[in-house]
Design a protein around this motif. Sequence first.
Motif, PDB file in Angstrom:
ATOM      1  N   ASP A  52     -18.963  19.148 -39.373  1.00 53.87           N
ATOM      2  CA  ASP A  52     -17.757  19.953 -39.169  1.00 53.87           C
ATOM      3  C   ASP A  52     -16.469  19.211 -39.503  1.00 53.87           C
ATOM      4  OD1 ASP A  52     -19.156  22.271 -38.008  1.00 53.87           O
ATOM      5  OD2 ASP A  52     -19.628  20.880 -36.393  1.00 53.87           O
ATOM      6  N   GLY A  53     -16.572  17.901 -39.697  1.00 53.84           N
ATOM      7  CA  GLY A  53     -15.367  17.140 -39.998  1.00 53.84           C
ATOM      8  C   GLY A  53     -15.718  15.725 -40.412  1.00 53.84           C
ATOM      9  N   ILE A  54     -14.704  14.934 -40.718  1.00 55.45           N
ATOM     10  CA  ILE A  54     -14.884  13.545 -41.145  1.00 55.45           C
ATOM     11  C   ILE A  54     -14.067  12.643 -40.237  1.00 55.45           C
ATOM     12  CG2 ILE A  54     -14.445  11.880 -42.995  1.00 55.45           C
ATOM     13  CD1 ILE A  54     -15.088  14.072 -44.987  1.00 55.45           C
ATOM     14  N   LEU A  55     -14.718  11.632 -39.670  1.00 53.51           N
ATOM     15  CA  LEU A  55     -14.052  10.672 -38.796  1.00 53.51           C
ATOM     16  C   LEU A  55     -13.782   9.402 -39.603  1.00 53.51           C
ATOM     17  CD1 LEU A  55     -13.225  10.201 -35.743  1.00 53.51           C
ATOM     18  CD2 LEU A  55     -15.377   8.946 -35.550  1.00 53.51           C
ATOM     19  N   GLY A  56     -12.576   9.244 -40.094  1.00 53.96           N
ATOM     20  CA  GLY A  56     -12.229   8.095 -40.922  1.00 53.96           C
ATOM     21  C   GLY A  56     -12.170   6.805 -40.120  1.00 53.96           C
ATOM     22  N   LEU A  57     -12.852   5.767 -40.613  1.00 54.42           N
ATOM     23  CA  LEU A  57     -12.898   4.491 -39.908  1.00 54.42           C
ATOM     24  C   LEU A  57     -12.360   3.348 -40.762  1.00 54.42           C
ATOM     25  CD1 LEU A  57     -16.343   4.914 -38.138  1.00 54.42           C
ATOM     26  CD2 LEU A  57     -14.088   4.889 -37.054  1.00 54.42           C
ATOM     27  N   GLY A  58     -11.611   3.695 -41.808  1.00 50.41           N
ATOM     28  CA  GLY A  58     -10.935   2.671 -42.593  1.00 50.41           C
ATOM     29  C   GLY A  58      -9.677   2.201 -41.868  1.00 50.41           C
ATOM     30  N   PHE A  59      -8.973   1.260 -42.481  1.00 51.30           N
ATOM     31  CA  PHE A  59      -7.742   0.741 -41.893  1.00 51.30           C
ATOM     32  C   PHE A  59      -6.577   1.716 -42.094  1.00 51.30           C
ATOM     33  CE2 PHE A  59     -10.328  -3.015 -42.528  1.00 51.30           C
ATOM     34  CZ  PHE A  59     -10.043  -3.810 -41.421  1.00 51.30           C
ATOM     35  N   LYS A  60      -5.550   1.525 -41.285  1.00 49.89           N
ATOM     36  CA  LYS A  60      -4.375   2.396 -41.368  1.00 49.89           C
ATOM     37  C   LYS A  60      -3.731   2.343 -42.749  1.00 49.89           C
ATOM     38  CE  LYS A  60       0.162   3.236 -39.286  1.00 49.89           C
ATOM     39  NZ  LYS A  60       1.172   2.775 -38.318  1.00 49.89           N
ATOM     40  N   GLU A  61      -3.922   1.208 -43.439  1.00 53.64           N
ATOM     41  CA  GLU A  61      -3.296   1.036 -44.757  1.00 53.64           C
ATOM     42  C   GLU A  61      -3.652   2.134 -45.750  1.00 53.64           C
ATOM     43  OE1 GLU A  61      -2.821  -2.927 -42.867  1.00 53.64           O
ATOM     44  OE2 GLU A  61      -4.287  -1.299 -42.811  1.00 53.64           O
ATOM     45  N   VAL A  68      -2.238   7.012 -37.448  1.00 57.24           N
ATOM     46  CA  VAL A  68      -3.023   5.914 -36.890  1.00 57.24           C
ATOM     47  C   VAL A  68      -4.456   6.401 -36.698  1.00 57.24           C
ATOM     48  CG1 VAL A  68      -3.299   4.303 -34.966  1.00 57.24           C
ATOM     49  CG2 VAL A  68      -0.996   4.979 -35.718  1.00 57.24           C
ATOM     50  N   PRO A  69      -5.444   5.730 -37.316  1.00 57.55           N
ATOM     51  CA  PRO A  69      -6.838   6.172 -37.185  1.00 57.55           C
ATOM     52  C   PRO A  69      -7.302   6.137 -35.729  1.00 57.55           C
ATOM     53  CG  PRO A  69      -6.605   4.616 -38.999  1.00 57.55           C
ATOM     54  CD  PRO A  69      -5.317   4.593 -38.243  1.00 57.55           C
ATOM     55  N   VAL A  70      -8.290   6.966 -35.418  1.00 60.57           N
ATOM     56  CA  VAL A  70      -8.779   7.078 -34.053  1.00 60.57           C
ATOM     57  C   VAL A  70      -9.279   5.729 -33.518  1.00 60.57           C
ATOM     58  CG1 VAL A  70     -11.103   7.793 -34.773  1.00 60.57           C
ATOM     59  CG2 VAL A  70     -10.244   8.463 -32.519  1.00 60.57           C
ATOM     60  N   TRP A  71      -9.926   4.923 -34.378  1.00 63.44           N
ATOM     61  CA  TRP A  71     -10.422   3.623 -33.925  1.00 63.44           C
ATOM     62  C   TRP A  71      -9.270   2.701 -33.510  1.00 63.44           C
ATOM     63  CZ3 TRP A  71     -13.568   0.486 -31.782  1.00 63.44           C
ATOM     64  CH2 TRP A  71     -13.425  -0.894 -31.931  1.00 63.44           C
ATOM     65  N   GLU A  72      -8.211   2.657 -34.296  1.00 60.17           N
ATOM     66  CA  GLU A  72      -7.089   1.769 -33.966  1.00 60.17           C
ATOM     67  C   GLU A  72      -6.391   2.225 -32.690  1.00 60.17           C
ATOM     68  OE1 GLU A  72      -4.581   0.474 -37.147  1.00 60.17           O
ATOM     69  OE2 GLU A  72      -6.215   0.423 -38.617  1.00 60.17           O
ATOM     70  N   TYR A 360     -13.182  -5.626 -36.117  1.00 56.50           N
ATOM     71  CA  TYR A 360     -11.747  -5.387 -36.333  1.00 56.50           C
ATOM     72  C   TYR A 360     -10.910  -6.553 -35.799  1.00 56.50           C
ATOM     73  CZ  TYR A 360      -7.250  -2.904 -35.951  1.00 56.50           C
ATOM     74  OH  TYR A 360      -5.935  -2.526 -36.057  1.00 56.50           O
ATOM     75  N   GLY A 361     -11.284  -7.078 -34.627  1.00 61.47           N
ATOM     76  CA  GLY A 361     -10.503  -8.149 -34.011  1.00 61.47           C
ATOM     77  C   GLY A 361     -10.465  -9.412 -34.840  1.00 61.47           C
ATOM     78  N   ASN A 362     -11.552  -9.717 -35.546  1.00 63.66           N
ATOM     79  CA  ASN A 362     -11.627 -10.926 -36.373  1.00 63.66           C
ATOM     80  C   ASN A 362     -11.573 -10.629 -37.867  1.00 63.66           C
ATOM     81  OD1 ASN A 362     -12.049 -12.985 -34.230  1.00 63.66           O
ATOM     82  ND2 ASN A 362     -13.909 -11.787 -33.837  1.00 63.66           N
ATOM     83  N   ALA A 363     -11.309  -9.366 -38.222  1.00 63.31           N
ATOM     84  CA  ALA A 363     -11.187  -8.941 -39.627  1.00 63.31           C
ATOM     85  C   ALA A 363     -12.357  -9.454 -40.463  1.00 63.31           C
ATOM     86  CB  ALA A 363      -9.858  -9.412 -40.212  1.00 63.31           C
ATOM     87  N   ARG A 364     -13.575  -9.025 -40.085  1.00 59.47           N
ATOM     88  CA  ARG A 364     -14.763  -9.458 -40.804  1.00 59.47           C
ATOM     89  C   ARG A 364     -15.852  -8.390 -40.714  1.00 59.47           C
ATOM     90  NH1 ARG A 364     -17.592 -14.086 -36.861  1.00 59.47           N
ATOM     91  NH2 ARG A 364     -17.767 -12.720 -35.015  1.00 59.47           N
TER      92      ARG A 364
END
Length: 371
Positions: A52-61, A68-72, A360-364
């Motif tokens: 029914d939809g798409i949950l984007g998990l990329g960065f805000k960039e 602001v994405p839901v994860w952030e 996300y916290g360690n950008a890896r």
Amino acid sequence: MGKPAAIHYGTGSISGYFSEDNVQVGDLVVNDQMFIEATREPGVTFLAGRFDGILGLGFKEISVGDAVPVWENMVSQNLVKDQMFSFWLNRKSEDGEGGEIVFGGVDPKHFTGEHTYVPVTQKGYWQFDMGDVLVGGKPTGFCTSGCSAIADSGTSLIAGPSEVIKQINDAIGATGYLNEQCQKAVRFFGSHVFDQLATTVGNATQVCARIGACPRQVGVSSIGIKSVVDRSEDVSSGIEDTPPCTACKMIISWMHKELVKNHTRDSILGLGSDLCTVIQSPLGQSSVDCAKIPSMPTVSFAIGGKEFELSPDQYILKVGEGASARCISGFVALDIPPPRGPLWILGDTFMRPYHTVFDYGNARVGFAQAV
């Protein structure tokens, strides 16, 4: 909120407007989350997709409209224990459970050993540096100087530069799907096509409709797939552009030119079959002989100093059962030019055998053997 928004995906697109509300994910409630209410979803993807939809998990960039994405928001609102999320994709469809995504940590039941981590080199997608690609344990040499890759659960297959994807598909005996449809069209419709063209100079669509390769047109109206969100002026042309129909129309156009040159029936049909071998599928999809899966080579990706190997059973997607089953190569060509490319997309074909952590916290990004 009323602000218009639109997103173009690799396949399909949406448009609508921004809204804001509290969003519940599992037991978490994310406050004041911006999202898009899609009022238009043109194309077959959203019509056929079981979601029914798409949950984007990329960065805000790379988010549309600086939302602001839901994860952030989960992180900034202190809703998660650890600043990471992880994916496990279930390879056993008979279990009835498609997989698991954990926001705020990992589930140790779904991987074994330690994760191999590589740093995110560019925020937007989850992009990292990848080493060489190996086929049957032998380096292809394409990424000797390094390549960029992204891990993406929203991509079904593994996409890479056409030069090395061709090497891989040649090694596993994969041929283009349109190539197969073309051969079938020559085999089953060739003589009928010749007779049609010999007696009339109709266009390719009319001839293919007469022999049954394409849908028949009623009057001057076209047959199309209409989405519930489509306007009357925008009907997607999904049915008439099926691979058998596309292949037929290509052959018709070519055969007509050969007839003008006064070539014989046998020579035209023979040349038509040869022509099929050079036709490339517009979607890049290739298939293999299911019976040959046990003899196919492994394909490996060097990431973080470790080789992540895929067996034929892991990189071949089997669709259907019994004699009608089709086996599709998990590798598809995608050429992204410098400076952004060449870029590999390690999609679900890679993420099924390898549990994936987006730290996300360690950008890896980390990978471990999935169980």
